[in-house]
Write a protein that holds these residues in place. Structure first.
Motif, PDB file in Angstrom:
ATOM      1  N   GLU A 270       8.588  21.683 -55.414  1.00 20.34           N
ATOM      2  CA  GLU A 270       7.882  22.695 -56.188  1.00 20.34           C
ATOM      3  C   GLU A 270       8.664  24.015 -56.261  1.00 20.34           C
TER       4      GLU A 270
ATOM      5  N   SER B 277       4.288  26.034 -56.701  1.00 20.58           N
ATOM      6  CA  SER B 277       3.603  26.614 -55.556  1.00 20.58           C
ATOM      7  C   SER B 277       3.146  27.982 -56.016  1.00 20.58           C
TER       8      SER B 277
ATOM      9  N   ASP C 149       1.499  31.350 -55.811  1.00 23.09           N
ATOM     10  CA  ASP C 149       1.148  32.337 -54.785  1.00 23.09           C
ATOM     11  C   ASP C 149       0.179  33.355 -55.382  1.00 23.09           C
TER      12      ASP C 149
ATOM     13  N   THR D 152       8.205  28.163 -56.500  1.00 28.88           N
ATOM     14  CA  THR D 152       7.235  29.219 -56.219  1.00 28.88           C
ATOM     15  C   THR D 152       7.093  30.162 -57.408  1.00 28.88           C
TER      16      THR D 152
ATOM     17  N   ARG E 180      -1.302  30.182 -51.184  1.00 30.05           N
ATOM     18  CA  ARG E 180      -0.515  29.276 -52.029  1.00 30.05           C
ATOM     19  C   ARG E 180      -1.331  28.067 -52.462  1.00 30.05           C
TER      20      ARG E 180
ATOM     21  N   LEU F 279      -0.927  24.379 -54.730  1.00 25.69           N
ATOM     22  CA  LEU F 279      -0.098  23.424 -55.459  1.00 25.69           C
ATOM     23  C   LEU F 279      -0.709  23.288 -56.848  1.00 25.69           C
TER      24      LEU F 279
END
Length: 220
Positions: A3, A64, A66, A5, A71, A73
């Motif tokens: 993933e 991911s 934030d 971020t 966090r 998914l």
């Protein structure tokens, strides 16, 4: 699939005026929802979003997300785009679990060269450009490849023949055509002319036999 971020700022003001101000500042309005998460209005940096979704996985890139230090998914789902510029103007982020099966749209790419079709001046028609599949988020393929090397005019590759990776399925009709090898107009005309000539030859041969039989009977 690893993933990427992406930071999402919560608490954005809603409404068209507020959204315009965000876009002017280089940010994209968004919504986060799914898996027990209360739907939240957020915004993400437009450049970071573009980078995240411009890799080989495209919009199926696992993110991911934030949100204020928490966090999630997530997958980018509904992307609204500017009709002129093509830039993303709004995006829905769906929170997912690694173990759940989700739906995704995956491109279908043709590989190889259909030399037999080319030699007969035919064409390879790419009928199905993308395929709706089901898989776990980390198992979504970047692309489904179809080898057209052995195609000949008249052949059709259907959904049932697609080489889907392990753990990937589709509910699309297995008989739906993906690729069709068709003859060109020139090839079709030649084939029709040959068929007509063959039919005329057979008819002439049949008439000759009938005349010969009739003549023999008259002589008797």
């Amino acid at each position: 699939m690893a993933e990427i971020t992406l930071v999402a700022e919560p608490g954005r003001a809603t409404g068209s005026a507020a959204s315009r101000r965000l876009r002017t500042a280089g940010r994209v309005p968004a919504v986060v929802y799914g898996h027990g998460v209360d739907p939240a209005s957020v915004s993400v940096d437009g450049r970071e979003l573009r980078i995240a979704l411009s890799g080989s996985s495209g919009v199926n890139q696992l993110l991911s997300l934030d949100v204020a230090g928490t966090r999630h998914l997530a997958l980018a789902r509904v992307l609204q785009r500017d009709p002129v510029r093509g830039t993303v103007t709004h995006v829905d982020f769906q929170v997912v679990s690694r173990d759940e099966v989700v739906s995704a749209e995956v491109p279908v790419a043709l590989v190889g060269e259909a030399r037999a079709v080319e030699q007969e001046r035919g064409v390879v028609e790419h009928v199905l450009a993308s395929l709706t599949i089901k898989a776990k988020p980390g198992s979504i393929p970047e692309v489904v490849e179809v080898d057209v090397t052995d195609l000949r005019i008249g052949d059709t590759i259907r959904v049932a023949q697609l080489p889907l990776p392990a753990g990937v399925t589709t509910d699309v009709d297995p008989d739906e055509a993906v690729v069709v090898a068709a003859g060109s107009s020139v090839t079709t005309e030649v084939a029709e002319e040959e068929a007509e000539a063959e039919a005329e030859a057979e008819a002439a041969a049949g008439q000759g036999e009938a005349e010969e039989t009739g003549g023999t009977a008259g002589e008797g």
